[in-house]
Structure formats: structure tokens, C-alpha cells
Enzyme design. Structure first.
Site, PDB file in Angstrom:
ATOM      1  N   GLU A  37       0.843  -1.202   0.000  1.00  0.00           N
ATOM      2  CA  GLU A  37       0.000   0.000   0.000  1.00  0.00           C
ATOM      3  C   GLU A  37       0.876   1.249   0.000  1.00  0.00           C
ATOM      4  O   GLU A  37       2.099   1.187   0.155  1.00  0.00           O
ATOM      5  CB  GLU A  37      -0.892   0.028   1.253  1.00  0.00           C
ATOM      6  CG  GLU A  37      -2.368  -0.252   0.990  1.00  0.00           C
ATOM      7  CD  GLU A  37      -3.102   0.934   0.391  1.00  0.00           C
ATOM      8  OE1 GLU A  37      -2.448   1.937   0.025  1.00  0.00           O
ATOM      9  OE2 GLU A  37      -4.345   0.864   0.300  1.00  0.00           O
ATOM     10  N   ASN A 124      -5.951   6.041   7.157  1.00  0.00           N
ATOM     11  CA  ASN A 124      -5.727   5.204   5.983  1.00  0.00           C
ATOM     12  C   ASN A 124      -4.939   5.892   4.874  1.00  0.00           C
ATOM     13  O   ASN A 124      -3.963   5.364   4.374  1.00  0.00           O
ATOM     14  CB  ASN A 124      -7.081   4.724   5.451  1.00  0.00           C
ATOM     15  CG  ASN A 124      -6.976   3.741   4.328  1.00  0.00           C
ATOM     16  OD1 ASN A 124      -6.687   4.096   3.201  1.00  0.00           O
ATOM     17  ND2 ASN A 124      -7.222   2.474   4.630  1.00  0.00           N
ATOM     18  N   GLU A 148      -3.750  -6.119   9.998  1.00  0.00           N
ATOM     19  CA  GLU A 148      -3.168  -4.862   9.536  1.00  0.00           C
ATOM     20  C   GLU A 148      -2.992  -3.857  10.673  1.00  0.00           C
ATOM     21  O   GLU A 148      -2.925  -2.651  10.447  1.00  0.00           O
ATOM     22  CB  GLU A 148      -4.032  -4.234   8.438  1.00  0.00           C
ATOM     23  CG  GLU A 148      -4.069  -5.025   7.157  1.00  0.00           C
ATOM     24  CD  GLU A 148      -4.774  -4.289   6.029  1.00  0.00           C
ATOM     25  OE1 GLU A 148      -4.964  -3.060   6.133  1.00  0.00           O
ATOM     26  OE2 GLU A 148      -5.134  -4.934   5.033  1.00  0.00           O
ATOM     27  N   ASN A 181     -11.574   6.175   2.027  1.00  0.00           N
ATOM     28  CA  ASN A 181     -10.286   5.580   1.717  1.00  0.00           C
ATOM     29  C   ASN A 181      -9.391   6.592   1.010  1.00  0.00           C
ATOM     30  O   ASN A 181      -8.890   7.508   1.624  1.00  0.00           O
ATOM     31  CB  ASN A 181     -10.513   4.307   0.890  1.00  0.00           C
ATOM     32  CG  ASN A 181      -9.385   3.325   0.976  1.00  0.00           C
ATOM     33  OD1 ASN A 181      -8.226   3.700   0.992  1.00  0.00           O
ATOM     34  ND2 ASN A 181      -9.709   2.043   1.035  1.00  0.00           N
ATOM     35  N   ASP A 228      -9.841   2.184  -4.245  1.00  0.00           N
ATOM     36  CA  ASP A 228      -9.035   2.358  -3.037  1.00  0.00           C
ATOM     37  C   ASP A 228      -8.354   3.724  -3.159  1.00  0.00           C
ATOM     38  O   ASP A 228      -8.973   4.750  -2.989  1.00  0.00           O
ATOM     39  CB  ASP A 228      -8.046   1.202  -2.924  1.00  0.00           C
ATOM     40  CG  ASP A 228      -7.395   1.084  -1.555  1.00  0.00           C
ATOM     41  OD1 ASP A 228      -7.160   2.120  -0.915  1.00  0.00           O
ATOM     42  OD2 ASP A 228      -7.082  -0.042  -1.131  1.00  0.00           O
TER      43      ASP A 228
END
Length: 297
Positions: A37, A124, A148, A181, A228
């Protein structure tokens, strides 16, 4: 050196996508992550930092050598990040449930870890405004289990969007999301786009000079999983990471085209000397794709 290459299938859905072209093969820069990510390009370092969240580490890919190394471990179960206008690294951390800034000397400053005395869920992704404020999303993905982050109860009664001002004040700016997100500003910063992953929506807000939001209409709905991370290019096109690759939307919400990839994509960043290289995190892979579009900072 890139480890390998994988095919990129370019799919046009609208004639306005015609000017967008690029590599037919993505270079695999790294292939040993669990769930990658948060790629962010640092022009000063000529590196991409990215997160391997379940393995609790932040990795770096060096443009000059092609080497991947560990930048920070443990990494706070970090997720999204960006480089601010002073070249400092800002990142969201599931582990500490905070937004942090890494200073030039390596010290870490906590920018925000609470709103109204309550701990965040698991920040996030984030973006910096030109006035120095930092805007970030706070879903519950990092506290839903120990995968996570650390399993915990939410203290904020939901998943929201926040703004942290340069003076340290934190304001909740949107409170009607299921799973906020990725987020990105338009070039003039009058529009904020935010993906709601749980609803597969991309929403558009008007940004007032005082930082308040209005509008919030659903601009588009994802047809492959959910969006995302999101980024914009200088033409105003919106690039979103989805289950089948990267989707490119017009500011009016029309799907212009796709870059189809074999792995679920979590996030992306424009980088390189001309900001025309896409760095994409796709499940266990870090990929690079050179395109004709130029990314906003």
C-alpha cells in the site's frame, strides 16, 4: 533492476481516453509483499516508499540502483503516505492510530492521533493542501483484526474524514461514509474527491476557502470491486486503484478507460523526474508504468 514485466491491457471506454497512452508492460520493481500500500515518490531521494502492512514494515525502492530495502521496521502498520511541500514524509499509521511526519533528521512527529479526545480508528490515506493542512480518511480496517494493526473497538462512532490544520487543530469534515479511503484535490483545490470503498463510490465535494465541505454527491460507482487510492493528473482526470487494475475517469464521472492488471490494485502515485511514471501497489507487487499523462503533486 526490475524483476520482470507483466502485461498491461489498455481498455478504452470513451474517445476522450485516446490521448492517454503508455507502456504495454509494467515493470515489476518488487514482488515479495503480503499486502502492499501507500506508494509515495520522493524527488529529493529519487525513491518510492511503500508499505507492506501485514509485515509491519515500510520499504523503499531506489531509482538509481533498482534496489529495495527496509526504510522502517517495525513500521507502525503504516498505510498511505505523501511527501509534503517541504519534502517530509507524512503517513497514516494503523498501529499508533495516528498521522505522523518524518523530519529530515529522521525524528517522527505525531500530527494527529485524536479528535475530541477520542482515538482515531486507523488513519488510511492522506493529502496535503497548499495552506499546510493535512486531510485524511479514518476507516476501521486497521482495528478490525490483528492482520493490519491491532484489533480494537472504534471510539469515533463511525468512519470519517478529517482535516488537521497547521496549528494542530483537528476538524471532522465529513461524517457520512461507510469506508472512506483514498482522497485527492483538484488542481485548484476547490474540489475534493474521496473514495468510499465499502459502497464502491467515488464522491465529489466542494471545498470552501475556510476548509468546510459541501456537496458530496456520488460521482461514479466502481464496476470492479471498489476504488481504493485515487490520484489526479494535470488534465483533471481521476485515476483510481481497483480490483482489475487502474480506472481513469473524467471529472464529470465518465469512465474513460482502464489499465487492466492481473492483481488487485490498492494504490498509486505519479513520480519520476517528469511525474509521468505510475508507481502502483498491486497485492504483493510494486509496479511502474510510464504514461503520457502527468500527475499532480
Amino acid at each position: 533492476m526490475a524483476l520482470d514485466r507483466i502485461r498491461v491491457q489498455w481498455e478504452r471506454h470513451d474517445e476522450r481516453f485516446a490521448p492517454v497512452r503508455g507502456d504495454r508492460f509494467a515493470s515489476v520493481l518488487y514482488d515479495d509483499g503480503a499486502w502492499l500500500e501507500g506508494p509515495a515518490w520522493s524527488p529529493a531521494w529519487r525513491t518510492v516508499l511503500f508499505s507492506d502492512i501485514p509485515n509491519d514494515r515500510v520499504l523503499s525502492w531506489d531509482e538509481a540502483t533498482g534496489a529495495v530495502g527496509v526504510w522502517r521496521s517495525p513500521g507502525g502498520y503504516a498505510n498511505g503516505r505523501t511527501v509534503d511541500r517541504a519534502g517530509r514524509m507524512l503517513q497514516c499509521e494503523h498501529g499508533s492510530r495516528s498521522v505522523t511526519r518524518t523530519e529530515p533528521d529522521g525524528t517522527v512527529t505525531v500530527l494527529a492521533d485524536r479528535w475530541a479526545g477520542k482515538r482515531f480508528n486507523s488513519p488510511n490515506d492522506l493529502v496535503e493542501h497548499s495552506d499546510g493542512s493535512v486531510w485524511f480518511t479514518d476507516p476501521t480496517y486497521g482495528i478490525q483484526s490483528d492482520y493490519e494493526g491491532f484489533a480494537a473497538e472504534s471510539e469515533t462512532a463511525g468512519s470519517h474524514v478529517y482535516r488537521r490544520d497547521p496549528d494542530g487543530a483537528v476538524t471532522r469534515v465529513a461524517d457520512d461514509f461507510a469506508g472512506p479511503n483514498g482522497l485527492a484535490f483538484s488542481a485548484d483545490e476547490r474540489t475534493l474527491y474521496v473514495s468510499d470503498t465499502e459502497r464502491a463510490h467515488l464522491r465529489r465535494f466542494d471545498v470552501a476557502p475556510d476548509g468546510t465541505l459541501s456537496g458530496g454527491e456520488v460521482l461514479a460507482t466502481c464496476d470492479a470491486g471498489a476504488w481504493d487510492g485515487v490520484r489526479l493528473d494535470t488534465a483533471g482526470r481521476i485515476w483510481g486503484a481497483a480490483a482489475d487494475g487502474l480506472h481513469v475517469l473524467d471529472p464529470d464521472g465518465t469512465l474513460l478507460g482502464k489499465l487492466l492488471l492481473p492483481e488487485t490494485c490498492s494504490n498509486l502515485a505519479f513520480g519520476g523526474a517528469k511525474r509521468n511514471v505510475l508507481f502502483v501497489t498491486a497485492t504483493h507487487l510494486l509496479l511502474s508504468i510510464r504514461v503520457t499523462a502527468t500527475g499532480l503533486r
